[in-house]
Scaffold this active site. Structure first.
Site: not given
Ligand SMILES: *Cc1c(COP(=O)(O)O)cnc(C)c1O
Length: 400
Positions: A254, A140, A225
């Site tokens: 986050k 994600f 990420d």
């Molecule tokens: C939450 C998340 C995102 C997206 O972040 P947003 O602030 O919602 O755009 C991307 N990568 C990972 C691994 C995430 O947990």
């Protein structure tokens, strides 16, 4: 408390896009690991805004930093310098592999920046046409066009085609699969060192190290990420530290400002050079208010003993969940690092989330069957014990 005729649910349905399926609860206050709803019911929060409020709700140091910053200076353009932004970048680079930081406002934006940087770096070095990025199944990376295209889950693609070109998906935890997918068009590999939305999947021993070696061999950039796994969540400041492999580019968001919107892309000097004035920008990125909140957050996380306690509490939590696994046969697997913990069931987990909610604890379910626990990092044994007691009651209703 309700100031809407017919209540907040109806007003929300009337005025707000229906992009979220929400629980019938409205929160009005938070402190540490607890949340209060508009009816005065208290909840133990083991979700923390989905791994956002790492220091819990309204941490006094962060709130103080926000108050002070709000009185001094909230915004000027990135055409000028501001002290909190540069101080924060200095801290983040001191504490990580990176030399340079680009600030933005969310995780998706951080990944957008990383995708752009990887393409630009490759284009500068090898010319056009080398823009493919290998990403993982069940990953994600966000909801903007490029980041949803980079996300290895077809449910987020549906209806939004044509996608941004150039993303290739392979199985997580397989270096061989990445190697087989590399072509002369590949410029980078994008991976979460610990998959969050994909069902709490952790790297096999040596996976990220071998991936890094492969990237070196094939001249590919390695992008981590760490939007969910970073900033203490897995018991080290960044999850990659436990794997003996640092990336060329890393994204954060986050937990960075403990609840204020902030994202960051970090990179080595060599790679960061590909961005020059005009390559990338954002109006709000790294503003003094959020940067001050992030500085306060980072200061608490880097206090001696903080991460050690996260590891200790995480290990205790895992052992308590392991006890539940032994007693309830529908629990298939418990896995975690630090306070990023998943419990896989042999059935959909949604009803257990609802039952926990009724009993006063907030968790969620990801990838249909995996209960996710990402409590504030300040949680201790007593919070873990309360969570496990509530979960046990929710499980007992199933056994009956
Ligand atoms: C939450 C998340 C995102 C997206 O972040 P947003 O602030 O919602 O755009 C991307 N990568 C990972 C691994 C995430 O947990």
């Amino acid at each position: 408390m309700s100031s809407f005729d017919g209540g907040i649910e109806q007003a929300c349905a009337k005025h707000i896009f229906g992009t979220y399926s929400r629980f019938p609860v409205a929160f009005v206050k938070g402190e540490g690991c607890s949340l209060l709803d508009d009816k005065g019911k208290e909840y133990l929060d083991f979700l923390a805004g989905i791994a956002v409020c790492g220091l819990g709700h309204c941490h006094p140091e962060v709130t103080r930093a926000i108050e002070e910053a709000a009185r001094k200076l909230i915004h000027v353009s990135n055409l000028f310098y501001t002290y909190p932004q540069v101080e924060l970048a200095a801290e983040l680079t001191r504490l990580s592999f990176a030399d340079k930081v680009f600030f933005c406002n969310s995780g998706a934006e951080a990944n957008e920046a990383a995708i752009k940087l990887a393409r630009k770096f490759s284009s500068d070095l090898f010319g056009p046409g080398r823009f493919h990025i290998i990403s993982m199944k069940n990953s994600f990376h966000g909801r903007t066009m490029a980041t949803l295209s980079a996300t290895g889950q077809s449910k987020v693609h549906k209806g939004f085609e044509p996608l941004v070109e150039g993303f290739v998906f392979v199985d997580f935890n397989s270096v061989a699969a990445v190697e087989a997918a590399v072509t002369d068009k590949t410029c980078a590999v994008l991976v979460e060192p610990a998959q969050g939305e994909g069902g709490l999947n952790f790297p096999a021993p040596g996976y990220l190290k071998d991936l890094k070696a492969l990237c070196r061999e094939k001249n590919l950039l390695l992008i981590f990420d760490e939007i969910q796994s970073g900033l203490g969540r897995t018991g080290s400041l960044f999850a990659y530290e436990q794997e003996g492999a640092s990336p060329d580019i890393m994204t954060l968001a986050k937990a960075l400002a403990n609840g204020l919107p902030m994202g960051a892309m970090l990179a080595t000097d060599e790679v960061a050079k590909a961005f020059t004035p005009g390559s990338h920008a954002t109006t709000f990125g790294g503003g003094p208010l959020v940067a001050s909140a992030a500085l306060a957050t980072l200061k608490v996380i880097s206090e001696p003993g903080f991460l050690e306690k996260v590891r200790e509490t995480g290990a205790y939590f895992m052992s308590r969940l392991g006890e539940l696994k032994d007693r309830f046969p529908f629990v298939k697997h418990v896995r975690g690092r630090g306070l990023m913990v998943g419990m896989e069931l042999d059935m959909p987990g949604a009803k257990f989330v609802s039952r926990c909610m009724e009993k006063g604890a907030i968790i969620n379910c990801t990838h249909d069957t995996v209960l996710r626990f990402v409590p504030p990092l300040i949680a201790g044994r007593s919070e873990v014990d309360r969570m496990v007691t509530i979960l046990e009651e929710a499980f007992k209703e199933e056994a009956l």
